[in-house]
Design a protein around this motif. Structure first.
Motif, mmCIF file in Angstrom:
data_model
loop_
_atom_site.group_PDB
_atom_site.id
_atom_site.type_symbol
_atom_site.label_atom_id
_atom_site.label_comp_id
_atom_site.label_asym_id
_atom_site.label_seq_id
_atom_site.Cartn_x
_atom_site.Cartn_y
_atom_site.Cartn_z
ATOM 1 N N ALA A 44 -60.714 -82.055 22.836
ATOM 2 C CA ALA A 44 -59.598 -82.024 21.874
ATOM 3 C C ALA A 44 -58.843 -80.720 22.040
ATOM 4 N N GLU A 45 -57.584 -80.826 22.395
ATOM 5 C CA GLU A 45 -56.753 -79.645 22.656
ATOM 6 C C GLU A 45 -55.668 -79.528 21.587
ATOM 7 N N HIS A 46 -55.147 -78.336 21.436
ATOM 8 C CA HIS A 46 -53.969 -78.150 20.581
ATOM 9 C C HIS A 46 -52.777 -78.665 21.369
ATOM 10 N N LEU A 47 -52.618 -79.948 21.344
ATOM 11 C CA LEU A 47 -51.615 -80.625 22.173
ATOM 12 C C LEU A 47 -51.113 -81.836 21.398
ATOM 13 N N GLY A 48 -49.804 -81.902 21.207
ATOM 14 C CA GLY A 48 -49.227 -83.064 20.529
ATOM 15 C C GLY A 48 -49.891 -83.290 19.185
ATOM 16 N N GLY A 70 -58.681 -75.972 24.558
ATOM 17 C CA GLY A 70 -57.877 -76.527 25.654
ATOM 18 C C GLY A 70 -58.770 -76.592 26.858
ATOM 19 N N GLY A 71 -58.267 -77.058 27.957
ATOM 20 C CA GLY A 71 -56.897 -77.274 28.319
ATOM 21 C C GLY A 71 -56.113 -75.976 28.602
ATOM 22 N N CYS A 72 -54.911 -76.245 29.041
ATOM 23 C CA CYS A 72 -53.985 -75.153 29.317
ATOM 24 C C CYS A 72 -53.813 -74.252 28.089
ATOM 25 N N HIS A 100 -47.007 -74.574 26.426
ATOM 26 C CA HIS A 100 -47.339 -75.649 27.347
ATOM 27 C C HIS A 100 -46.949 -77.019 26.819
ATOM 28 N N TRP A 101 -47.142 -77.177 25.518
ATOM 29 C CA TRP A 101 -47.082 -78.529 24.981
ATOM 30 C C TRP A 101 -45.989 -78.684 23.940
ATOM 31 N N GLY A 102 -44.768 -78.844 24.437
ATOM 32 C CA GLY A 102 -43.653 -79.234 23.563
ATOM 33 C C GLY A 102 -42.948 -78.074 22.897
ATOM 34 N N GLY A 123 -62.528 -69.794 31.128
ATOM 35 C CA GLY A 123 -61.210 -70.175 31.643
ATOM 36 C C GLY A 123 -61.095 -71.672 31.850
ATOM 37 N N ASN A 124 -59.870 -72.115 32.076
ATOM 38 C CA ASN A 124 -59.559 -73.516 32.341
ATOM 39 C C ASN A 124 -58.480 -73.599 33.416
ATOM 40 N N GLU A 125 -58.682 -74.443 34.380
ATOM 41 C CA GLU A 125 -57.686 -74.656 35.452
ATOM 42 C C GLU A 125 -57.061 -73.326 35.881
ATOM 43 N N ASP A 151 -65.047 -82.022 32.957
ATOM 44 C CA ASP A 151 -64.613 -81.837 31.567
ATOM 45 C C ASP A 151 -63.160 -82.228 31.290
ATOM 46 N N GLU A 152 -62.523 -82.872 32.262
ATOM 47 C CA GLU A 152 -61.265 -83.586 31.991
ATOM 48 C C GLU A 152 -61.181 -84.773 32.929
ATOM 49 N N TRP A 153 -61.132 -85.953 32.361
ATOM 50 C CA TRP A 153 -60.955 -87.170 33.155
ATOM 51 C C TRP A 153 -60.279 -88.212 32.269
ATOM 52 N N THR A 179 -57.028 -91.553 32.083
ATOM 53 C CA THR A 179 -55.727 -91.988 32.597
ATOM 54 C C THR A 179 -54.618 -91.077 32.090
ATOM 55 N N TRP A 180 -53.584 -90.973 32.894
ATOM 56 C CA TRP A 180 -52.399 -90.181 32.524
ATOM 57 C C TRP A 180 -51.186 -91.001 32.930
ATOM 58 N N TYR A 181 -50.475 -91.518 31.913
ATOM 59 C CA TYR A 181 -49.304 -92.371 32.155
ATOM 60 C C TYR A 181 -48.039 -91.642 31.717
ATOM 61 N N PHE A 187 -46.014 -84.187 24.334
ATOM 62 C CA PHE A 187 -47.132 -84.577 23.459
ATOM 63 C C PHE A 187 -48.130 -85.528 24.131
ATOM 64 N N LEU A 188 -47.758 -86.039 25.294
ATOM 65 C CA LEU A 188 -48.654 -86.892 26.099
ATOM 66 C C LEU A 188 -49.286 -88.033 25.306
ATOM 67 N N TYR A 189 -48.437 -88.695 24.517
ATOM 68 C CA TYR A 189 -48.939 -89.832 23.730
ATOM 69 C C TYR A 189 -48.789 -91.113 24.540
ATOM 70 N N ILE A 241 -63.879 -86.888 28.209
ATOM 71 C CA ILE A 241 -62.661 -87.682 28.408
ATOM 72 C C ILE A 241 -61.489 -86.981 27.710
ATOM 73 N N ALA A 242 -60.319 -87.061 28.368
ATOM 74 C CA ALA A 242 -59.130 -86.406 27.814
ATOM 75 C C ALA A 242 -58.182 -87.486 27.277
ATOM 76 N N GLN A 243 -57.863 -87.346 26.013
ATOM 77 C CA GLN A 243 -58.395 -86.511 24.962
ATOM 78 C C GLN A 243 -58.738 -87.360 23.752
ATOM 79 N N MET A 244 -59.361 -86.782 22.759
ATOM 80 C CA MET A 244 -60.033 -87.585 21.732
ATOM 81 C C MET A 244 -59.096 -88.456 20.871
ATOM 82 N N VAL A 260 -53.778 -88.400 22.427
ATOM 83 C CA VAL A 260 -53.329 -87.753 23.669
ATOM 84 C C VAL A 260 -54.040 -88.391 24.855
ATOM 85 N N LEU A 261 -53.270 -88.769 25.877
ATOM 86 C CA LEU A 261 -53.803 -89.376 27.111
ATOM 87 C C LEU A 261 -54.749 -90.540 26.763
ATOM 88 N N GLN A 262 -55.925 -90.613 27.422
ATOM 89 C CA GLN A 262 -56.769 -91.808 27.220
ATOM 90 C C GLN A 262 -57.603 -91.668 25.940
HETATM 91 O O1 AHR Z 1 -55.364 -82.721 29.224
HETATM 92 C C1 AHR Z 1 -54.075 -82.257 29.428
HETATM 93 C C2 AHR Z 1 -54.024 -81.071 30.387
HETATM 94 O O2 AHR Z 1 -54.444 -81.481 31.654
HETATM 95 C C3 AHR Z 1 -54.938 -79.921 30.080
HETATM 96 O O3 AHR Z 1 -54.388 -79.049 29.142
HETATM 97 C C4 AHR Z 1 -55.074 -79.250 31.406
HETATM 98 O O4 AHR Z 1 -56.310 -78.593 31.547
HETATM 99 C C5 AHR Z 1 -54.891 -80.399 32.400
HETATM 100 O O5 AHR Z 1 -53.962 -80.087 33.362
#
Ligand code: AHR
Length: 492
Positions: A23-27, A68-70, A94-96, A170-172, A294-296, A298-300, A310-312, A342-345, A348-350
């Motif tokens: 779960a990231e601070h994203l969207g 996060g995440g980024c 990063h996110w919006g 760190g992340n990515e 720790d991140e897998w 789908t990303w559409y 927001f990657l919804y 799984i990204a994310q809960m 966001v994403l899957q």
């Molecule tokens: O899950 C979305 C983003 O994907 C994460 O913030 C980042 O680690 C990856 O690039």
């Protein structure tokens, strides 16, 4: 199709953390999806929405990665503690580009983990943070004696130290976390990691940032330069239907060709697990270092009309197939893969859960996690499917994905997924060394693009599965088209 499972041949423990989340601070993942604040009209416990809590508890979430995440490499934890009215507001670049008011911080996250009875996995800031900042975060969370950070924690209302079993350094860092080269990051990992201390009886796993999908040089360098300092190395791989970031493909309304192309891309995870594991085996034959995906997921393309940052995205039966395939692959590599998130809960994403104001729905992916939860801490069994491939053109994939395990009560669990959009598959299951007793099975099934909406929340839902008969040495199962099935076979 013949399917043989050997109940006497245990291969490895399937770590419960393979069923982890992120779960990231994203969207709308943290804010609205999980945290609505104590004064919200939405029923909540300490600001965390109750409907989401209940759903996540049923899914038996074992571990949660945050923040996060980024976002992690821009997060300064001291901004998110103390009275909310004094917390710093920042831009979530990063996110919006939205305002982050830091109302969900360390205390709120660890409260969420307590309410879910799951373990926290914190991602620290290497990209824009300092060694001191990271070191003090651990002290703040886990030190129970007299110290500046434990005093600050008490001032903020928490006397007892928390336990932090997993800490990501760190992340990515090859990308949003600082665009580093592996040689440079490996040194930073060793440097920062030195000051991530074990206080009292808290034993933290120090997790290094691993490769971006097939960057084998990154894995090689990290293992060569820092294997003795690390307990885990991460891997990130997302499934994009087209494989292109500028037009990834849509979450719904896709063709059958796109369906097979997407599943084929998911199966690439198998090659990644094999090759990264082989490098790790070379440096670490005793498998002391865990591979942590720790991140897998789908990303559409985002849903039309929503904030691109927001990657919804919606979540269909195709996502359910992808969840089942990935979980089966993680099971099969359980000797090295000790956690996956799984990204994310939420939202966001899957996501396993989608929300809209006070409304909430469970996605097909949720049901896979819930049905497969029995695999947590089970023993992977040797299994072999005499299967076939299906698909269009070059996009050929196994028609059935499988894994089998022995749970803690001595029951056999069969995790099955029929990816054929149109045809049922008959599976003649032979269970070697096992006397078949009572059988319990559940499934989800539907058109490849079927999904739940706020107008129709339960189009896809878990149902009892009864299309099986017992045979002399096993079972005969008929798997519906496009379905995920979880079978529990008790012994006599
Ligand atoms: O899950 C979305 C983003 O994907 C994460 O913030 C980042 O680690 C990856 O690039």
């Amino acid at each position: 199709m013949k399917y043989v499972v050997n109940a006497r041949s245990k291969k490895a423990e399937i770590d419960k953390n393979i069923y982890g989340h992120f779960a990231e601070h994203l969207g709308r993942c943290i804010y609205e999806g999980i945290y609505v604040g104590e004064n919200s009209e939405i029923e909540n416990t300490d600001g965390i929405r109750n409907d989401v809590l209940d759903a996540l508890r049923k899914m038996k979430i074992p571990v949660l990665r945050w923040p996060g995440g980024c976002f992690a490499d821009e997060y300064h934890w001291k901004d998110g503690i103390g009275p909310k009215e004094n917390r710093k507001k920042m831009i979530n670049t990063h996110w919006g580009g939205v305002v982050e008011d830091n109302s969900f911080g360390t205390h709120e996250f660890l409260r969420l983990c307590e309410l879910l009875s799951c373990e926290p996995y914190i991602a620290g800031n290497v990209g824009s943070g300092t060694v001191q900042e990271m070191s003090e975060w651990m002290e703040y969370m886990t030190f129970s004696g007299v110290s500046p950070m434990s005093a600050l924690r008490s001032e903020n209302g928490r006397e007892d130290a928390w336990k932090i079993p997993y800490f990501g350094i760190g992340n990515e860092n090859w990308g949003c976390g600082g665009n580093m080269r592996p040689e440079y990051y490996a040194d930073l990992f060793r440097h920062f990691g030195t000051y991530v201390r074990n206080y009292g009886d808290n034993k933290v796993m120090k997790i290094a940032c691993g490769p971006n999908s097939d960057d084998y040089h990154w894995t090689d360098t990290l293992m060569k330069q820092a294997k003795n300092q690390m307990d885990g190395l991460t891997l990130h791989y997302y499934t994009l239907p087209t494989g292109k970031w500028d037009n990834k493909g849509d979450a719904t309304g896709f063709t059958e060709e796109e369906y097979f192309a997407t599943l084929k891309k998911t199966y690439y995870m198998e090659e990644l697990l094999q090759k990264h594991s082989a490098i790790m085996d070379f440096y670490d034959p005793e498998k002391k270092v865990a591979l942590i995906v720790d991140e897998w997921g789908t990303w559409y393309n985002v849903e039309k009309g929503t904030n691109p940052g927001f990657l919804y995205q919606q979540n269909t039966m195709r996502d359910a197939m992808i969840a089942a395939i990935n979980l089966n692959l993680f099971h099969k590599h359980a000797d090295r893969v000790k956690m996956a998130n799984i990204a994310q809960m939420v939202n966001v994403l899957q996501a396993v859960i989608l929300t809209e104001g006070k409304e909430m729905l469970l996605t097909p992916t949720y049901h896979v996690f819930e049905m497969f939860a029995k695999n947590q801490s089970s023993q992977l069994l040797e299994s072999h499917l005499f299967g076939e491939f299906i698909g269009t053109g070059e996009q050929q994939i196994p028609s059935v994905s499988e894994s089998a395990a022995l749970d803690q009560d001595g029951n056999i669990i069969l995790n099955l997924c029929n990816t054929d959009p149109h045809l049922a598959k008959e599976l003649d299951v032979e269970l070697l060394g096992f006397e078949v007793g009572e059988v319990q099975a559940t499934y989800i099934s539907g058109d490849i693009s079927a999904h739940n909406t706020f107008a129709q929340k339960e189009l896809i839902k878990k149902q009892e599965f009864s299309d099986y008969t017992k045979t002399n040495n096993g079972l005969l199962l008929k798997l519906p088209p496009c379905s995920v099935i979880a079978v529990v076979v008790k012994t006599k």
